[in-house]
Design a protein around this motif. Structure first.
Motif, PDB file in Angstrom:
ATOM      1  N   SER A 156      42.864  37.367  46.784  1.00 46.19           N
ATOM      2  CA  SER A 156      42.779  37.878  45.414  1.00 46.19           C
ATOM      3  C   SER A 156      44.105  38.472  44.951  1.00 46.19           C
ATOM      4  O   SER A 156      44.854  39.034  45.747  1.00 46.19           O
ATOM      5  CB  SER A 156      41.696  38.961  45.382  1.00 46.19           C
ATOM      6  OG  SER A 156      41.583  39.543  44.119  1.00 46.19           O
ATOM      7  N   MET A 157      44.355  38.322  43.672  1.00 47.09           N
ATOM      8  CA  MET A 157      45.467  39.007  43.006  1.00 47.09           C
ATOM      9  C   MET A 157      44.934  39.522  41.671  1.00 47.09           C
ATOM     10  O   MET A 157      44.152  38.848  41.007  1.00 47.09           O
ATOM     11  CB  MET A 157      46.634  38.049  42.753  1.00 47.09           C
ATOM     12  CG  MET A 157      47.310  37.583  44.028  1.00 47.09           C
ATOM     13  SD  MET A 157      48.708  36.507  43.693  1.00 47.09           S
ATOM     14  CE  MET A 157      49.917  37.693  43.110  1.00 47.09           C
ATOM     15  N   THR A 158      45.357  40.719  41.298  1.00 49.18           N
ATOM     16  CA  THR A 158      44.965  41.296  40.021  1.00 49.18           C
ATOM     17  C   THR A 158      46.230  41.780  39.324  1.00 49.18           C
ATOM     18  O   THR A 158      47.063  42.438  39.937  1.00 49.18           O
ATOM     19  CB  THR A 158      43.993  42.470  40.220  1.00 49.18           C
ATOM     20  OG1 THR A 158      42.854  42.001  40.948  1.00 49.18           O
ATOM     21  CG2 THR A 158      43.536  43.033  38.879  1.00 49.18           C
ATOM     22  N   PHE A 159      46.333  41.448  38.052  1.00 46.79           N
ATOM     23  CA  PHE A 159      47.507  41.794  37.263  1.00 46.79           C
ATOM     24  C   PHE A 159      47.082  42.554  36.015  1.00 46.79           C
ATOM     25  O   PHE A 159      46.051  42.258  35.420  1.00 46.79           O
ATOM     26  CB  PHE A 159      48.229  40.525  36.767  1.00 46.79           C
ATOM     27  CG  PHE A 159      48.585  39.562  37.846  1.00 46.79           C
ATOM     28  CD1 PHE A 159      49.811  39.641  38.484  1.00 46.79           C
ATOM     29  CD2 PHE A 159      47.700  38.557  38.224  1.00 46.79           C
ATOM     30  CE1 PHE A 159      50.150  38.735  39.475  1.00 46.79           C
ATOM     31  CE2 PHE A 159      48.031  37.650  39.211  1.00 46.79           C
ATOM     32  CZ  PHE A 159      49.257  37.733  39.837  1.00 46.79           C
ATOM     33  N   GLU A 160      47.911  43.488  35.596  1.00 47.55           N
ATOM     34  CA  GLU A 160      47.730  44.083  34.269  1.00 47.55           C
ATOM     35  C   GLU A 160      48.671  43.349  33.323  1.00 47.55           C
ATOM     36  O   GLU A 160      49.839  43.134  33.626  1.00 47.55           O
ATOM     37  CB  GLU A 160      48.064  45.566  34.272  1.00 47.55           C
ATOM     38  CG  GLU A 160      47.829  46.191  32.895  1.00 47.55           C
ATOM     39  CD  GLU A 160      48.062  47.683  32.893  1.00 47.55           C
ATOM     40  OE1 GLU A 160      47.237  48.395  32.294  1.00 47.55           O
ATOM     41  OE2 GLU A 160      49.065  48.134  33.478  1.00 47.55           O
ATOM     42  N   VAL A 161      48.113  42.934  32.191  1.00 46.22           N
ATOM     43  CA  VAL A 161      48.888  42.225  31.174  1.00 46.22           C
ATOM     44  C   VAL A 161      48.726  42.954  29.841  1.00 46.22           C
ATOM     45  O   VAL A 161      47.711  43.608  29.608  1.00 46.22           O
ATOM     46  CB  VAL A 161      48.432  40.752  31.037  1.00 46.22           C
ATOM     47  CG1 VAL A 161      48.705  39.982  32.323  1.00 46.22           C
ATOM     48  CG2 VAL A 161      46.963  40.652  30.656  1.00 46.22           C
ATOM     49  N   VAL A 167      39.908  35.368  34.195  1.00 48.11           N
ATOM     50  CA  VAL A 167      39.792  35.103  35.627  1.00 48.11           C
ATOM     51  C   VAL A 167      39.945  33.613  35.876  1.00 48.11           C
ATOM     52  O   VAL A 167      39.334  32.797  35.179  1.00 48.11           O
ATOM     53  CB  VAL A 167      38.428  35.576  36.179  1.00 48.11           C
ATOM     54  CG1 VAL A 167      38.282  35.236  37.662  1.00 48.11           C
ATOM     55  CG2 VAL A 167      38.241  37.074  35.944  1.00 48.11           C
ATOM     56  N   GLU A 168      40.761  33.264  36.875  1.00 45.54           N
ATOM     57  CA  GLU A 168      40.861  31.874  37.329  1.00 45.54           C
ATOM     58  C   GLU A 168      40.574  31.851  38.818  1.00 45.54           C
ATOM     59  O   GLU A 168      40.859  32.825  39.529  1.00 45.54           O
ATOM     60  CB  GLU A 168      42.223  31.275  37.012  1.00 45.54           C
ATOM     61  CG  GLU A 168      43.384  31.957  37.673  1.00 45.54           C
ATOM     62  CD  GLU A 168      44.724  31.313  37.356  1.00 45.54           C
ATOM     63  OE1 GLU A 168      44.838  30.083  37.465  1.00 45.54           O
ATOM     64  OE2 GLU A 168      45.656  32.057  37.012  1.00 45.54           O
ATOM     65  N   VAL A 169      39.967  30.754  39.302  1.00 48.25           N
ATOM     66  CA  VAL A 169      39.601  30.658  40.704  1.00 48.25           C
ATOM     67  C   VAL A 169      39.969  29.290  41.272  1.00 48.25           C
ATOM     68  O   VAL A 169      40.137  28.315  40.542  1.00 48.25           O
ATOM     69  CB  VAL A 169      38.094  30.916  40.949  1.00 48.25           C
ATOM     70  CG1 VAL A 169      37.670  32.282  40.443  1.00 48.25           C
ATOM     71  CG2 VAL A 169      37.229  29.836  40.365  1.00 48.25           C
TER      72      VAL A 169
END
Length: 128
Positions: free
Chosen positions: A102-107, A119-121
């Motif tokens: 998993s990766m989570t980004f603030e945009v 979300v993309e998987v």
């Protein structure tokens, strides 16, 4: 190896005609990798949007013989990283097995001004 780009008819349709929602990479042994485009959903709260996103992802995966249990990688884009726990609470209702990478980004924003999450998987489908 065969590559198919798809917008399954019985899954929620893309918000634009300029992209495909699923890229299926089929291997000779019948296994496949599914790459799903980033998904957004309507809703007043981040929790509502997150639920809608995962319902759409689930439908797209099912259209290709997969499930949320087959997700091996997830990338999340949040417009407010301070709401990560709210997002995570909903995500855990859908991804109940071993967590994927998993990766989570603030945009600062997403392509739809009202969107708070995208979300993309990637999913790995075993041979049938």
């Amino acid at each position: 190896m065969q590559i198919t780009l798809d917008n399954p008819a019985y899954a929620p349709q893309p918000l634009s005609p300029y992209y495909s929602q699923v890229a299926r990479i089929e291997h000779a042994d019948g296994s496949a990798l599914l790459f799903l485009s980033g998904q957004v959903a309507e809703g007043a709260t981040l929790a509502e949007q997150t639920r809608g996103v995962f319902e759409t992802i689930d439908a797209l995966l099912k259209a290709h013989g997969a499930s949320l249990a087959d997700v091996v990688n997830i990338r999340t884009y949040l417009t407010d990283i301070g709401k990560l726990e709210e997002y995570g609470t909903v995500r855990r209702r859908f991804l109940t097995g071993t967590p994927p990478t998993s990766m989570t980004f603030e945009v600062p924003r997403l392509f739809r001004p009202e969107a708070q999450v995208e979300v993309e998987v990637v999913a790995a489908v075993r041979p049938s």
